[in-house]
Design a protein around this motif. Sequence first.
Motif, PDB file in Angstrom:
ATOM      1  N   ALA A   1      18.912 -15.384 -20.060  1.00  0.00           N
ATOM      2  CA  ALA A   1      19.257 -16.352 -20.981  1.00  0.00           C
ATOM      3  C   ALA A   1      18.951 -15.578 -22.303  1.00  0.00           C
ATOM      4  CB  ALA A   1      18.510 -17.391 -20.795  1.00  0.00           C
ATOM      5  N   ASP A   2      19.679 -15.708 -23.423  1.00  0.00           N
ATOM      6  CA  ASP A   2      19.478 -15.010 -24.700  1.00  0.00           C
ATOM      7  C   ASP A   2      18.307 -15.562 -25.457  1.00  0.00           C
ATOM      8  OD1 ASP A   2      19.985 -13.107 -26.360  1.00  0.00           O
ATOM      9  OD2 ASP A   2      22.034 -13.742 -26.738  1.00  0.00           O
ATOM     10  N   GLY A   3      18.050 -15.061 -26.483  1.00  0.00           N
ATOM     11  CA  GLY A   3      16.809 -15.455 -27.602  1.00  0.00           C
ATOM     12  C   GLY A   3      17.299 -15.121 -28.850  1.00  0.00           C
ATOM     13  N   SER A   4      18.521 -15.661 -29.249  1.00  0.00           N
ATOM     14  CA  SER A   4      19.222 -15.390 -30.326  1.00  0.00           C
ATOM     15  C   SER A   4      18.902 -16.561 -31.502  1.00  0.00           C
ATOM     16  CB  SER A   4      20.667 -15.491 -30.186  1.00  0.00           C
ATOM     17  OG  SER A   4      21.514 -15.134 -31.422  1.00  0.00           O
ATOM     18  N   ALA A   5      19.486 -16.404 -32.460  1.00  0.00           N
ATOM     19  CA  ALA A   5      19.066 -17.517 -33.470  1.00  0.00           C
ATOM     20  C   ALA A   5      19.542 -18.798 -33.225  1.00  0.00           C
ATOM     21  CB  ALA A   5      19.531 -17.045 -34.992  1.00  0.00           C
ATOM     22  N   ALA A   6      18.801 -20.029 -33.802  1.00  0.00           N
ATOM     23  CA  ALA A   6      19.476 -21.183 -33.499  1.00  0.00           C
ATOM     24  C   ALA A   6      20.648 -21.497 -34.182  1.00  0.00           C
ATOM     25  CB  ALA A   6      18.336 -22.218 -34.145  1.00  0.00           C
ATOM     26  N   GLY A   7      21.558 -22.351 -33.364  1.00  0.00           N
ATOM     27  CA  GLY A   7      22.909 -22.190 -33.924  1.00  0.00           C
ATOM     28  C   GLY A   7      23.837 -21.365 -33.301  1.00  0.00           C
ATOM     29  N   ASN A   8      23.166 -20.443 -32.592  1.00  0.00           N
ATOM     30  CA  ASN A   8      24.238 -19.566 -31.635  1.00  0.00           C
ATOM     31  C   ASN A   8      24.119 -20.236 -30.342  1.00  0.00           C
ATOM     32  OD1 ASN A   8      24.675 -17.842 -33.706  1.00  0.00           O
ATOM     33  ND2 ASN A   8      22.983 -16.567 -33.374  1.00  0.00           N
ATOM     34  N   ARG A   9      25.219 -20.554 -29.830  1.00  0.00           N
ATOM     35  CA  ARG A   9      25.458 -21.184 -28.587  1.00  0.00           C
ATOM     36  C   ARG A   9      26.467 -20.503 -27.602  1.00  0.00           C
ATOM     37  NH1 ARG A   9      26.632 -27.093 -28.111  1.00  0.00           N
ATOM     38  NH2 ARG A   9      25.812 -26.315 -26.095  1.00  0.00           N
ATOM     39  N   GLY A  10      26.290 -20.893 -26.327  1.00  0.00           N
ATOM     40  CA  GLY A  10      27.309 -20.140 -25.402  1.00  0.00           C
ATOM     41  C   GLY A  10      26.763 -19.098 -24.437  1.00  0.00           C
ATOM     42  N   PHE A  11      27.331 -18.601 -23.554  1.00  0.00           N
ATOM     43  CA  PHE A  11      27.278 -17.647 -22.639  1.00  0.00           C
ATOM     44  C   PHE A  11      28.078 -16.404 -22.807  1.00  0.00           C
ATOM     45  CE2 PHE A  11      30.979 -19.321 -20.829  1.00  0.00           C
ATOM     46  CZ  PHE A  11      31.868 -18.028 -20.154  1.00  0.00           C
ATOM     47  N   HIS A  12      27.523 -15.301 -22.505  1.00  0.00           N
ATOM     48  CA  HIS A  12      28.381 -13.954 -22.486  1.00  0.00           C
ATOM     49  C   HIS A  12      27.952 -13.339 -21.161  1.00  0.00           C
ATOM     50  CE1 HIS A  12      25.066 -12.796 -24.991  1.00  0.00           C
ATOM     51  NE2 HIS A  12      25.146 -11.488 -24.612  1.00  0.00           N
ATOM     52  N   VAL A  13      28.889 -12.486 -20.648  1.00  0.00           N
ATOM     53  CA  VAL A  13      28.727 -11.333 -19.590  1.00  0.00           C
ATOM     54  C   VAL A  13      28.749 -10.180 -20.173  1.00  0.00           C
ATOM     55  CG1 VAL A  13      29.823 -10.762 -17.382  1.00  0.00           C
ATOM     56  CG2 VAL A  13      29.872 -12.971 -17.867  1.00  0.00           C
ATOM     57  N   ILE A  14      27.660  -9.154 -19.586  1.00  0.00           N
ATOM     58  CA  ILE A  14      27.692  -7.836 -20.270  1.00  0.00           C
ATOM     59  C   ILE A  14      28.210  -6.899 -19.176  1.00  0.00           C
ATOM     60  CG2 ILE A  14      26.404  -6.170 -21.140  1.00  0.00           C
ATOM     61  CD1 ILE A  14      24.158  -8.550 -22.029  1.00  0.00           C
ATOM     62  N   LEU A  15      29.035  -6.110 -19.695  1.00  0.00           N
ATOM     63  CA  LEU A  15      29.756  -4.917 -18.820  1.00  0.00           C
ATOM     64  C   LEU A  15      29.195  -3.551 -19.205  1.00  0.00           C
ATOM     65  CD1 LEU A  15      33.506  -6.564 -19.363  1.00  0.00           C
ATOM     66  CD2 LEU A  15      31.934  -7.497 -17.577  1.00  0.00           C
ATOM     67  N   PRO A  16      29.232  -3.058 -17.995  1.00  0.00           N
ATOM     68  CA  PRO A  16      28.877  -1.549 -18.168  1.00  0.00           C
ATOM     69  C   PRO A  16      29.822  -0.873 -19.094  1.00  0.00           C
ATOM     70  CG  PRO A  16      29.448  -1.583 -15.997  1.00  0.00           C
ATOM     71  CD  PRO A  16      29.801  -3.134 -16.708  1.00  0.00           C
ATOM     72  N   GLY A  17      29.484  -0.065 -20.022  1.00  0.00           N
ATOM     73  CA  GLY A  17      30.402   0.825 -20.664  1.00  0.00           C
ATOM     74  C   GLY A  17      30.478   2.386 -19.984  1.00  0.00           C
ATOM     75  N   ALA A  18      31.448   3.053 -20.231  1.00  0.00           N
ATOM     76  CA  ALA A  18      31.542   4.380 -19.658  1.00  0.00           C
ATOM     77  C   ALA A  18      30.471   5.342 -20.026  1.00  0.00           C
ATOM     78  CB  ALA A  18      33.055   5.078 -19.730  1.00  0.00           C
ATOM     79  N   VAL A  19      29.338   5.466 -19.167  1.00  0.00           N
ATOM     80  CA  VAL A  19      28.329   6.376 -19.560  1.00  0.00           C
ATOM     81  C   VAL A  19      28.107   7.656 -18.590  1.00  0.00           C
ATOM     82  CG1 VAL A  19      25.703   6.488 -19.795  1.00  0.00           C
ATOM     83  CG2 VAL A  19      27.152   4.410 -20.510  1.00  0.00           C
ATOM     84  N   HIS A  20      28.057   8.899 -19.086  1.00  0.00           N
ATOM     85  CA  HIS A  20      28.097   9.933 -18.290  1.00  0.00           C
ATOM     86  C   HIS A  20      26.825  11.053 -19.051  1.00  0.00           C
ATOM     87  CE1 HIS A  20      29.565  13.915 -16.297  1.00  0.00           C
ATOM     88  NE2 HIS A  20      28.568  13.201 -15.664  1.00  0.00           N
ATOM     89  N   ALA A  21      25.655  10.552 -18.596  1.00  0.00           N
ATOM     90  CA  ALA A  21      24.632  11.443 -19.360  1.00  0.00           C
ATOM     91  C   ALA A  21      23.181  11.367 -18.423  1.00  0.00           C
ATOM     92  CB  ALA A  21      24.138  10.701 -20.730  1.00  0.00           C
ATOM     93  N   GLY A  22      22.626  12.394 -18.014  1.00  0.00           N
ATOM     94  CA  GLY A  22      21.315  12.308 -17.371  1.00  0.00           C
ATOM     95  C   GLY A  22      21.827  12.040 -16.060  1.00  0.00           C
ATOM     96  N   ALA A  23      20.718  10.958 -15.718  1.00  0.00           N
ATOM     97  CA  ALA A  23      21.234  10.392 -14.306  1.00  0.00           C
ATOM     98  C   ALA A  23      22.040   9.251 -14.321  1.00  0.00           C
ATOM     99  CB  ALA A  23      19.530   9.612 -13.855  1.00  0.00           C
ATOM    100  N   ALA A  24      22.731   8.985 -15.401  1.00  0.00           N
ATOM    101  CA  ALA A  24      23.783   7.743 -15.492  1.00  0.00           C
ATOM    102  C   ALA A  24      25.118   8.501 -15.433  1.00  0.00           C
ATOM    103  CB  ALA A  24      23.565   7.109 -16.540  1.00  0.00           C
ATOM    104  N   ASP A  25      25.739   7.886 -14.576  1.00  0.00           N
ATOM    105  CA  ASP A  25      27.291   7.965 -14.684  1.00  0.00           C
ATOM    106  C   ASP A  25      27.962   6.572 -14.153  1.00  0.00           C
ATOM    107  OD1 ASP A  25      29.835   8.787 -14.314  1.00  0.00           O
ATOM    108  OD2 ASP A  25      29.408  10.409 -13.030  1.00  0.00           O
ATOM    109  N   THR A  26      28.424   5.687 -14.990  1.00  0.00           N
ATOM    110  CA  THR A  26      28.944   4.580 -14.645  1.00  0.00           C
ATOM    111  C   THR A  26      30.582   4.620 -14.472  1.00  0.00           C
ATOM    112  OG1 THR A  26      29.248   4.091 -16.936  1.00  0.00           O
ATOM    113  CG2 THR A  26      27.188   3.565 -16.018  1.00  0.00           C
ATOM    114  N   ARG A  27      30.932   5.658 -14.825  1.00  0.00           N
ATOM    115  CA  ARG A  27      32.412   5.839 -14.808  1.00  0.00           C
ATOM    116  C   ARG A  27      33.196   5.296 -13.562  1.00  0.00           C
ATOM    117  NH1 ARG A  27      33.080  12.240 -16.077  1.00  0.00           N
ATOM    118  NH2 ARG A  27      31.562  12.209 -14.553  1.00  0.00           N
ATOM    119  N   PRO A  28      32.680   5.287 -12.455  1.00  0.00           N
ATOM    120  CA  PRO A  28      33.326   4.950 -11.196  1.00  0.00           C
ATOM    121  C   PRO A  28      33.288   3.361 -11.075  1.00  0.00           C
ATOM    122  CG  PRO A  28      31.931   6.659 -10.533  1.00  0.00           C
ATOM    123  CD  PRO A  28      31.463   6.256 -11.852  1.00  0.00           C
TER     124      PRO A  28
END
Length: 317
Positions: free
Chosen positions: A200-227
């Motif tokens: 659950a978010d901790g944004s400013a009062a007056g900001n309402r609603g939900f959002h879903v966060i998706l992974p971006g394409a990252v290929h660095a170090g131990a991370a490779d989200t492309r698949p």
Amino acid sequence: MSYTGPDSAPPRPRRPRRGLLIAALAALAPGALLGWLVHETAGGSGDPGGAVSAGGPASSGAAGPSRAPSRAGGAEDPGAAGTPAPPRASAASGPLEGKVVVVDPGHNPGNFQHTAEINRTVDIGTNRKECDTTGTATDAGYPEAEFTLDVARRLRTLLQRQGATVRLTQDGDRPYGPCVDERARIGNEARADAVVSIHADGSAAGNRGFHVILPGAVHAGAADTRPIVAPSRDLGERIAGRFLRATGSAPAAYAGDGSGLVTRKDLGGLNLSTVPKVFIECGNMRDGADAALLTSGAWRQKAAQGISEGIVSFLRG
């Protein structure tokens, strides 16, 4: 996304906000709701098939003294020591039999007592970030960590009824954490068919609603989200559409483009995942109207229902 520091004062007593629930639902923008429903339909979210009813426990989810998360920016969020965890049960037979789902309740109710441990940094592929954070809280002191654990337990019950094998990254059974890299590793090692991190978010009062966060394409170090970028987006779109329908909450206008979907490359829990994974910010704890929803056991059941239906739709294709 806001978090607690070690010097936070004890939470103020919780104040009932039932009156705000009706006002919150009435204030939803019809245009935003209609637009998202069109998007959801066009996005190909199939019939969840066999989705369970929205009934279930409606307890407040608060057990024991409240913790005191307050706002302190900069750390990773994308956070309900609820009723005692039910006895572990094997998955029932159902449409999700053979499927593995990992549910990640954001933060941990005990994190604020272990600031040294959660402040140490871990490798997230692109850089290093804090192991974990304490999460945010409502103005009345209801912690994000209690909210997330309560919704996660409700979600587990719904998915098990569909036959899925469900694992929680933490179930109020450890003093703090796990760290964000371990949260990703739990899903990877389980070879999960889907992973959802609840926040659950901790944004400013007056900001309402939900959002879903998706992974971006990252290929660095131990991370490779492309698949996992494409399947994670499919998972996220389905969850967003079902969450809107089950809860009546609109997609957040303050995050992303108002579609309810946000892509990020700075979250270790996503960067290090090798299986489809998304985060969901179910609402803004710092807004009075959203807080009235988030502190309602009945609404949390609807939230779990919406997330469950999205997962079922994704896993059934």
